[in-house]
Design an enzyme around this catalytic site. Sequence first.
Site, mmCIF file in Angstrom:
data_model
loop_
_atom_site.group_PDB
_atom_site.id
_atom_site.type_symbol
_atom_site.label_atom_id
_atom_site.label_comp_id
_atom_site.label_asym_id
_atom_site.label_seq_id
_atom_site.Cartn_x
_atom_site.Cartn_y
_atom_site.Cartn_z
ATOM 1 N N LYS A 172 56.035 29.331 73.478
ATOM 2 C CA LYS A 172 55.363 29.680 72.210
ATOM 3 C C LYS A 172 54.107 30.538 72.414
ATOM 4 C CE LYS A 172 56.711 25.128 70.537
ATOM 5 N NZ LYS A 172 56.317 23.875 69.953
ATOM 6 N N ASP A 208 57.812 15.031 69.138
ATOM 7 C CA ASP A 208 57.874 15.064 67.663
ATOM 8 C C ASP A 208 59.028 14.253 67.078
ATOM 9 O OD1 ASP A 208 59.689 16.916 68.624
ATOM 10 O OD2 ASP A 208 58.958 18.599 67.431
#
Length: 491
Positions: A172, A208
């Site tokens: 990312k 997550d």
Amino acid sequence: MSGENSNLHLDGIPLDILSEVQDYLKPFRLHLVKLKEVSARLKKSMARGLGKHSHNKAAVKMLPTFVRATPDGTEKGDFLALDLGGTNFRVLHVRVLEEEQKVVKMDSQICAIPQEMMLGSGEQLFDHIAACLSEFVISRELKGQTLPLGFTFSFPCEQKEIDKSILIRWTKGFKCSGVEGKDVVMLLKDAVRRRGDYDIGSVAMVNDTVGTMMSCGYKDQSCEIGMIIGTGTNACYMEEMKNVKRVEGEDGRMCINTEWGGFGDDGSLADILTEFDVVVDKTSINPGVHTFEKMISGMYLGEIVRLLLVRLTEDELLFKGQTSEALLTPGKFETKFISEIEERDSGLENTQRILTNLGLKWNSVDSRVVRLVCDTISSRSACLCAAALATLANRIRVNRGGGQLKTTVGVDGTVYRKHPNFSEELQATVRLLAPKCDITFLVSEDGSGKGAAMVTAVAQRLALQSRLLEDSDGEDDDEEEEEEEEEEEDK
């Protein structure tokens, strides 16, 4: 999607055009027999991922999370949560109220990470995080309290313990030096120590999906699966420790982060990949990996539809054979368009507006064909997701002895939340593929915040129980020693 909704899309398409369009769409339609095959292949891949010697080469990684229990409703207290997964990170103060059985987000703050810091040193990055955490603690009048912290760190890590997680590689857009191969919890603690103006308690690392499962688990204690279907896709579930060969111990359970996005990276899904899937993979930033994710998640669905629309236009089945610059540009057909196009009431109007904005000259047949294409692609996504979820549910059921299973899945992600029919089709297909599993679906509220706090709260509860057990064992040992000494004296 399929069924009644699909039939609505067929109205108004002449049979000759419909027949040719259906030829292109046929490879995307997976019947129940094929979905059962997919589920069986995932079951094999999961077994490889759990194996002590086979996990290194497994496509489905099955990572131990060291989360050893779901909430039991007795958790309580104040927690900090830190959520780092992109160009911003969040700091949260979360309060868990036992008597009301709820998790309350007291307050949160978003802190930016400047571009140059994403490429600088790891020490600089963690000092910045520690500084923002300090500002938050002081401004919320939490200074002086040593609060436990849940750390959602959304980068590929190998977790060694609940509070030890080694960064495998940055993604990312991050490239901070001195972090890959290091324990990110220790880097955070070192940065807090360097400041010296506040302290944090125990730290729990949280994926997550695990946060999603745990945020739902406090509301519903039968929640033992977490699933995300958004930009990407992944799931976790509670596995029996005796099957987790990479971690010592036979008793109890542990949450496993499946990383199921990589399912098929070993070629096991080659027979259901279409030519359009192959193009999406080749033109992606990571060719050859995340095969399953590229067939079903939000980052890729719009591009699959765009490639199909281009082909149908080139074959003069759409727009009188006239494409547009926008339609020929990768990424211009966004996944959110699919949700808008499939709206039951306003879908046709939305379709026509989107096609106009893409610079296409359409007629009413074109707009119906486009709806049919979108419906087929999102339907395949829901069905493949259902096959994977059914694999997890069936595995838990067999682990429990094979009777009827009643369980809950915590879900998050924009595709699941925003698409008008996705959740409905996914649930209906899971019922067919896991008939002995009674599954409730619960949409997660802030898994990376409340869920991270919940993971920390459960870890604290287990640590306390373990200490109490050790103390009571110690007392028993002392009593035994005293009795032995008394016996000796009597002799």
